[in-house]
Design an enzyme around this catalytic site. Structure first.
Site, PDB file in Angstrom:
ATOM      1  N   HIS A 233      11.757   4.249 -18.376  1.00 27.29           N
ATOM      2  CA  HIS A 233      11.075   5.346 -19.021  1.00 27.29           C
ATOM      3  C   HIS A 233      10.847   6.466 -18.487  1.00 27.29           C
ATOM      4  O   HIS A 233      11.333   6.670 -17.355  1.00 27.29           O
ATOM      5  CB  HIS A 233       9.547   4.763 -19.185  1.00 27.29           C
ATOM      6  CG  HIS A 233       8.731   4.550 -17.867  1.00 27.29           C
ATOM      7  ND1 HIS A 233       9.128   3.666 -17.043  1.00 27.29           N
ATOM      8  CD2 HIS A 233       7.764   5.453 -17.223  1.00 27.29           C
ATOM      9  CE1 HIS A 233       8.284   3.805 -15.967  1.00 27.29           C
ATOM     10  NE2 HIS A 233       7.660   4.947 -16.114  1.00 27.29           N
TER      11      HIS A 233
ATOM     12  N   ASP B  89       8.096   9.637 -17.579  1.00 31.03           N
ATOM     13  CA  ASP B  89       6.534   9.795 -17.293  1.00 31.03           C
ATOM     14  C   ASP B  89       6.332  10.937 -18.350  1.00 31.03           C
ATOM     15  O   ASP B  89       6.795  11.813 -18.196  1.00 31.03           O
ATOM     16  CB  ASP B  89       6.234  10.059 -15.937  1.00 31.03           C
ATOM     17  CG  ASP B  89       5.998   8.631 -15.038  1.00 31.03           C
ATOM     18  OD1 ASP B  89       6.421   7.738 -15.529  1.00 31.03           O
ATOM     19  OD2 ASP B  89       6.185   8.976 -13.821  1.00 31.03           O
TER      20      ASP B  89
ATOM     21  N   HIS C  28      13.240   6.104 -15.069  1.00 26.94           N
ATOM     22  CA  HIS C  28      13.086   5.178 -13.851  1.00 26.94           C
ATOM     23  C   HIS C  28      12.680   4.113 -14.271  1.00 26.94           C
ATOM     24  O   HIS C  28      12.031   3.928 -15.165  1.00 26.94           O
ATOM     25  CB  HIS C  28      12.339   5.989 -12.600  1.00 26.94           C
ATOM     26  CG  HIS C  28      10.930   6.514 -13.200  1.00 26.94           C
ATOM     27  ND1 HIS C  28      10.906   7.790 -13.951  1.00 26.94           N
ATOM     28  CD2 HIS C  28       9.805   5.956 -13.018  1.00 26.94           C
ATOM     29  CE1 HIS C  28       9.643   7.818 -13.999  1.00 26.94           C
ATOM     30  NE2 HIS C  28       8.919   6.884 -13.715  1.00 26.94           N
TER      31      HIS C  28
ATOM     32  N   ARG D  89       5.641  -6.067  -4.414  1.00 26.08           N
ATOM     33  CA  ARG D  89       5.730  -4.824  -4.028  1.00 26.08           C
ATOM     34  C   ARG D  89       4.385  -4.188  -4.890  1.00 26.08           C
ATOM     35  O   ARG D  89       3.780  -4.685  -5.729  1.00 26.08           O
ATOM     36  CB  ARG D  89       6.646  -4.027  -4.901  1.00 26.08           C
ATOM     37  CG  ARG D  89       6.899  -2.708  -5.307  1.00 26.08           C
ATOM     38  CD  ARG D  89       8.064  -2.012  -6.086  1.00 26.08           C
ATOM     39  NE  ARG D  89       7.795  -0.834  -6.434  1.00 26.08           N
ATOM     40  CZ  ARG D  89       8.066   0.189  -5.843  1.00 26.08           C
ATOM     41  NH1 ARG D  89       8.582   0.203  -4.586  1.00 26.08           N
ATOM     42  NH2 ARG D  89       7.838   1.519  -6.432  1.00 26.08           N
TER      43      ARG D  89
HETATM   44  C1  GA4 Z   1       4.570   5.609 -18.527  1.00 25.70           C
HETATM   45  C2  GA4 Z   1       3.928   6.169 -17.495  1.00 25.70           C
HETATM   46  C3  GA4 Z   1       2.671   5.535 -17.220  1.00 25.70           C
HETATM   47  O1  GA4 Z   1       2.568   4.480 -16.400  1.00 25.70           O
HETATM   48  C4  GA4 Z   1       1.661   5.450 -18.186  1.00 25.70           C
HETATM   49  C5  GA4 Z   1       2.363   4.468 -19.151  1.00 25.70           C
HETATM   50  C6  GA4 Z   1       1.430   4.179 -20.589  1.00 25.70           C
HETATM   51  C7  GA4 Z   1       0.929   2.758 -20.426  1.00 25.70           C
HETATM   52  O2  GA4 Z   1       1.439   1.816 -19.507  1.00 25.70           O
HETATM   53  O3  GA4 Z   1      -0.169   2.594 -21.070  1.00 25.70           O
HETATM   54  C8  GA4 Z   1       2.620   3.833 -21.607  1.00 25.70           C
HETATM   55  C9  GA4 Z   1       4.052   4.639 -20.838  1.00 25.70           C
HETATM   56  C10 GA4 Z   1       3.626   5.401 -19.791  1.00 25.70           C
HETATM   57  C11 GA4 Z   1       4.888   5.579 -21.769  1.00 25.70           C
HETATM   58  C12 GA4 Z   1       4.910   5.406 -23.275  1.00 25.70           C
HETATM   59  C13 GA4 Z   1       3.681   4.542 -23.778  1.00 25.70           C
HETATM   60  C14 GA4 Z   1       2.497   4.734 -22.965  1.00 25.70           C
HETATM   61  C15 GA4 Z   1       3.283   2.639 -22.114  1.00 25.70           C
HETATM   62  C16 GA4 Z   1       3.869   3.191 -23.396  1.00 25.70           C
HETATM   63  C17 GA4 Z   1       4.590   2.236 -24.139  1.00 25.70           C
HETATM   64  C18 GA4 Z   1       0.342   4.896 -18.020  1.00 25.70           C
HETATM   65  C19 GA4 Z   1       1.859   6.620 -19.217  1.00 25.70           C
HETATM   66  O4  GA4 Z   1       0.966   7.381 -19.238  1.00 25.70           O
HETATM   67  O5  GA4 Z   1       2.699   6.768 -19.956  1.00 25.70           O
END
Ligand code: GA4
Length: 323
Positions: A198, A200, A255, A265
């Site tokens: 994904h 961020d 990443h 981890r």
């Molecule tokens: C990825 C980055 C952060 O961990 C996060 C994730 C979020 C979640 O886990 O709830 C998201 C992911 C993240 C991107 C797309 C959406 C939202 C899960 C998901 C499928 C907390 C964020 O802000 O975006």
């Protein structure tokens, strides 16, 4: 009994780990700002050393996280589900993404931290105090780095991004990830995806991990390259908002994190985000010769909603490309 997993085992490929650019914050300011800009253009990732976050704040936060993850599962479930904030196990987001991890996802707003602390810790005041101190300290570091970026890019308003995450209404998040070793894996070469690929969505991410590897970044040709762990450094990466506001000059890079067969981890990630109402658009200085912007303007609320209605691996920014 071994339960079949839908998460395939990956054989470790023999690729050379990537040594991310190392930014020493004790060096001369204009030099540092240039190095940061270069790292954001070439990798979207870099490490910072001499970062000024006190060691006792970091170890204190790690201890609190471990205290929580060591609890028996029914105790941990009391802090969940992570909808939107709290404890989550395997499920990521709301659209069926799964991973080999458990986590605590928190909003950085002090009221929200206080509320979550009650179900996370037997000593909620201690958890709240340590978490607030860690977040404050890492936020300051993120602001410093964002201002250095602004200076390095020679933008008129070098505080544009630090103001967003300093705002009382900032939508910044804090995430504690625990990747226990997987019983399904047989040796050091067997790995499983702990947190799938994904980018961020936010402005900037500040990641700190223990000395167990697992982070991989997708380099230009789509190959996955491991990033060796470095407990002395913060690993910093550009988020989608920063890519949009620099009009694609800085890269929000894909990443993922892998789980191994032997060592747990643990990582702690601060995601610096704008307030929900903030407008996200390319800075005037970042527009190309013909004034064109790669993405249409959006609010953070709009972007966040789009992110949560899609899957983890989707290229979210593509849906905001200007026609
Ligand atoms: C990825 C980055 C952060 O961990 C996060 C994730 C979020 C979640 O886990 O709830 C998201 C992911 C993240 C991107 C797309 C959406 C939202 C899960 C998901 C499928 C907390 C964020 O802000 O975006």
């Amino acid at each position: 009994m071994v339960v079949a997993s839908s998460n395939p085992i990956i054989k470790l490929e023999k690729v050379q780990p990537v040594e991310l650019p190392i930014i020493d914050l004790s060096r001369e300011r204009s030099e540092v700002s240039k190095q940061i800009v270069k790292a954001c253009e070439e990798y979207g990732f870099f490490k910072v050393i001499n970062h000024g976050v006190a060691e006792d704040i970091i170890t204190g936060m790690e201890e609190e996280a471990l205290n929580f993850f060591r609890k028996p599962p029914p105790e941990k479930q009391k802090a969940g589900p992570a909808n939107p904030y709290g404890y989550g196990c395997k499920n990521i987001g709301f659209n069926g993404d799964v991973g080999e991890l458990e986590y605590l996802l928190l909003h950085t707003n002090p009221v929200s931290i206080s509320q979550n602390s009650i179900s996370i810790s037997n000593d909620p005041n201690k958890f709240r105090t340590i978490t607030t101190a860690y977040i404050e300290s890492v936020k300051e570091l993120a602001c410093e780095i964002l201002e250095l970026m602004g200076e390095g890019l020679c933008v008129t308003d070098a505080s544009v991004w630090s103001r967003m995450i300093r705002d009382d209404d900032s939508d910044s998040l804090f995430r504690l990830n625990h990747y226990p070793p997987s019983d399904l894996l047989q040796g050091d070469d067997d790995l499983q995806v702990g947190f799938g690929e994904h980018t961020d969505p936010q402005i900037l991410t500040m990641l700190r991990s223990n000395d167990v590897g697992g982070l991989q970044i997708s380099v230009h040709d789509g190959m996955w390259v491991p990033v060796p762990p470095d407990p002395n450094a913060f690993c910093v990466n550009v988020g989608d908002v920063l890519q949009a506001m620099t009009n694609g000059r800085f890269l929000s890079v894909r990443h993922r994190a892998l789980t191994n067969s032997s060592r747990p981890r643990m990582s702690m990630a601060y995601f610096g985000a704008p307030p929900l109402h903030a407008r996200v658009e390319a800075l005037p200085e970042m527009l190309t010769g013909n004034g064109a912007s790669l993405y249409r303007p959006f609010t953070w609320a709009e972007y966040k909603k789009a992110a949560y209605t899609r899957r983890l691996r989707d290229s979210r920014l593509e849906f905001f490309r200007a026609c």
